[in-house]
Design a protein around this motif. Structure first.
Motif, PDB file in Angstrom:
ATOM      1  N   UNK A 190      -8.671   8.104  -7.365  1.00  0.00           N
ATOM      2  CA  UNK A 190      -9.416   9.288  -7.821  1.00  0.00           C
ATOM      3  C   UNK A 190      -9.023  10.506  -6.996  1.00  0.00           C
ATOM      4  N   UNK A 191      -8.923  10.317  -5.674  1.00  0.00           N
ATOM      5  CA  UNK A 191      -8.578  11.461  -4.809  1.00  0.00           C
ATOM      6  C   UNK A 191      -7.145  11.931  -5.069  1.00  0.00           C
ATOM      7  N   UNK A 192      -6.232  10.975  -5.206  1.00  0.00           N
ATOM      8  CA  UNK A 192      -4.824  11.347  -5.420  1.00  0.00           C
ATOM      9  C   UNK A 192      -4.657  12.049  -6.765  1.00  0.00           C
ATOM     10  N   UNK A 193      -5.384  11.587  -7.779  1.00  0.00           N
ATOM     11  CA  UNK A 193      -5.307  12.240  -9.090  1.00  0.00           C
ATOM     12  C   UNK A 193      -5.843  13.665  -8.995  1.00  0.00           C
ATOM     13  N   UNK A 194      -6.940  13.832  -8.251  1.00  0.00           N
ATOM     14  CA  UNK A 194      -7.515  15.175  -8.088  1.00  0.00           C
ATOM     15  C   UNK A 194      -6.542  16.087  -7.336  1.00  0.00           C
ATOM     16  N   UNK A 195      -5.862  15.538  -6.320  1.00  0.00           N
ATOM     17  CA  UNK A 195      -4.930  16.355  -5.513  1.00  0.00           C
ATOM     18  C   UNK A 195      -3.713  16.794  -6.321  1.00  0.00           C
TER      19      UNK A 195
ATOM     20  N   UNK B   8       0.814  -1.210   0.000  1.00  0.00           N
ATOM     21  CA  UNK B   8       0.000   0.000   0.000  1.00  0.00           C
ATOM     22  C   UNK B   8       0.850   1.264   0.000  1.00  0.00           C
ATOM     23  N   UNK B   9       0.183   2.394  -0.339  1.00  0.00           N
ATOM     24  CA  UNK B   9       0.864   3.691  -0.399  1.00  0.00           C
ATOM     25  C   UNK B   9       0.631   4.496   0.877  1.00  0.00           C
ATOM     26  N   UNK B  10      -0.360   4.067   1.674  1.00  0.00           N
ATOM     27  CA  UNK B  10      -0.745   4.847   2.844  1.00  0.00           C
ATOM     28  C   UNK B  10      -1.891   5.794   2.493  1.00  0.00           C
ATOM     29  N   UNK B  11      -2.966   5.238   1.941  1.00  0.00           N
ATOM     30  CA  UNK B  11      -4.158   6.038   1.637  1.00  0.00           C
ATOM     31  C   UNK B  11      -3.959   6.966   0.446  1.00  0.00           C
ATOM     32  N   UNK B  12      -4.998   7.804   0.214  1.00  0.00           N
ATOM     33  CA  UNK B  12      -4.964   8.730  -0.926  1.00  0.00           C
ATOM     34  C   UNK B  12      -3.804   9.717  -0.792  1.00  0.00           C
TER      35      UNK B  12
ATOM     36  N   UNK C  62      -0.793  10.241  -3.360  1.00  0.00           N
ATOM     37  CA  UNK C  62      -0.532  11.575  -3.936  1.00  0.00           C
ATOM     38  C   UNK C  62       0.953  11.939  -3.758  1.00  0.00           C
ATOM     39  N   UNK C  63       1.491  11.630  -2.570  1.00  0.00           N
ATOM     40  CA  UNK C  63       2.928  11.909  -2.325  1.00  0.00           C
ATOM     41  C   UNK C  63       3.790  11.109  -3.289  1.00  0.00           C
ATOM     42  N   UNK C  64       3.437   9.814  -3.464  1.00  0.00           N
ATOM     43  CA  UNK C  64       4.194   8.941  -4.366  1.00  0.00           C
ATOM     44  C   UNK C  64       4.172   9.516  -5.787  1.00  0.00           C
ATOM     45  N   UNK C  65       2.991   9.958  -6.232  1.00  0.00           N
ATOM     46  CA  UNK C  65       2.862  10.501  -7.595  1.00  0.00           C
ATOM     47  C   UNK C  65       3.739  11.743  -7.762  1.00  0.00           C
ATOM     48  N   UNK C  66       3.761  12.566  -6.716  1.00  0.00           N
ATOM     49  CA  UNK C  66       4.553  13.801  -6.806  1.00  0.00           C
ATOM     50  C   UNK C  66       6.045  13.508  -6.725  1.00  0.00           C
ATOM     51  N   UNK C  67       6.426  12.674  -5.746  1.00  0.00           N
ATOM     52  CA  UNK C  67       7.857  12.371  -5.560  1.00  0.00           C
ATOM     53  C   UNK C  67       8.451  11.750  -6.825  1.00  0.00           C
ATOM     54  N   UNK C  68       7.674  10.863  -7.463  1.00  0.00           N
ATOM     55  CA  UNK C  68       8.181  10.165  -8.657  1.00  0.00           C
ATOM     56  C   UNK C  68       7.892  10.929  -9.945  1.00  0.00           C
ATOM     57  N   UNK C  69       7.270  12.097  -9.826  1.00  0.00           N
ATOM     58  CA  UNK C  69       6.913  12.917 -10.985  1.00  0.00           C
ATOM     59  C   UNK C  69       6.135  12.094 -12.039  1.00  0.00           C
ATOM     60  N   UNK C  70       5.109  11.383 -11.529  1.00  0.00           N
ATOM     61  CA  UNK C  70       4.264  10.564 -12.407  1.00  0.00           C
ATOM     62  C   UNK C  70       3.346  11.477 -13.228  1.00  0.00           C
TER      63      UNK C  70
END
Ligand code: NAP
Length: 253
Positions: free
Chosen positions: A85-90, A50-54, A58-66
């Motif tokens: 959905x929430x992480x994409x919105x954030x 797991x990533x640790x919730x939304x 979101x942190x993973x997406x930002x840190x890895x510049x996805x």
């Protein structure tokens, strides 16, 4: 190059990962929940857990510049789909949801539709029956409320014994399954009724054809509501078309 994260655990996710292997336009990673002890290693980079919730995602997406996120989790993996959905919105990362169509009954099928596992257990009725449970491992405890039946429990990994109803035989097996093998299982186990989730897809649908052939009734647990965020497609080919359309775009465009 576009950075892509695929949330997997399904045939569709693995198919998208296979298409990404060697495609220099994408830097793709496949993510597994860790629910299956030994996932088949994909031909692209992968991570497990797991990533640790939304917020964690979101942190993973930002840190890895996805740039692009594909939610190709199972139709019943509602928490992960909500988090995606929430992480994409954030983060503003573009989201595609791959949701395979549900199974629908045909001539000769005898399906009882229910919306929860508790309702599925209740639908088995008061008289003892031999039941095939092909619902994964997470929801087995619901059938402890119907202890008069004998359950044949098929799952990829062996279930937690504490989750099992008192009379149960566990079988570990991983699809895809052939109809001839499903017929043999139903006959040899003396199964009188089957309980399954409406997962859809080809890999596990042979059990439904076998049930039809043997006139075995099916208790079908209906899907949760589909997500309303993101672009929704039905299969890996449509996901590939979406990726093609985004191959040249930059982050945030
Ligand atoms: P879920 O209830 O929606 O997710 C529970 C938690 O597991 C999520 O909040 C997330 O933890 C983590 N997770 C789920 N999928 C993940 C992924 N691909 N990568 C990283 N973490 C993930 O999902 P589930 O029903 O437990 O299903 C887990 C996995 O098994 C999914 O990948 C799904 O596609 C697959 N699967 C599920 C079923 C089913 O019937 N549910 C059937 C076949 C396969 P964090 O919040 O900590 O990020």
């Amino acid at each position: 190059m576009q950075k892509l994260l695929i949330l997997g655990g399904t045939t569709e996710a693995s198919a998208v990962a296979a298409m990404m292997a060697g495609d220099k336009r994408f830097d793709a990673m496949l993510s597994f929940a860790g629910a299956t002890r030994a996932p088949r290693p994909p031909p692209i980079a992968f991570r497990v857990g797991g990533f640790g919730g939304a917020e964690g995602l979101a942190r993973f997406l930002q840190d890895r510049r996805i740039d692009l996120l594909i939610d190709a989790t199972h139709p019943f993996a509602t928490q992960m789909t909500r988090n995606a959905a929430q992480a994409a919105a954030m983060t503003g990362v573009k989201l595609l949801v791959v949701l395979r169509p549900p199974w629908t009954p045909g001539d000769g099928d005898c399906w009882t539709m229910v919306s929860t596992m508790a309702a599925a257990a209740h639908a088995l009725g008061p008289l003892p029956r031999r039941v095939l449970l092909t619902i994964g491992q997470k929801d087995l405890a619901a059938f402890q409320a119907a202890p008069m039946h004998h359950y044949v429990v098929r799952s990829i990994d062996p279930p937690d014994p504490a989750s099992l109803p008192p009379s149960a035989t566990a079988i570990s097996a991983r699809g895809p399954f052939l109809e001839a093998d499903e017929l043999a299982l139903l006959r040899e186990s003396g199964v009188e009724v089957m309980v399954t989730k409406n997962s859809g897809g080809l890999a596990t649908q042979a059990k439904l054809a076998a049930a039809r052939t043997l006139a075995i009734p099916v208790v079908m647990v209906q899907r949760p509501a589909p997500p309303s965020e993101g672009v929704l497609v039905a299969d890996a080919a449509a996901a590939a078309a979406w990726l093609e359309a985004h191959a040249g775009t930059e982050r945030g465009v």
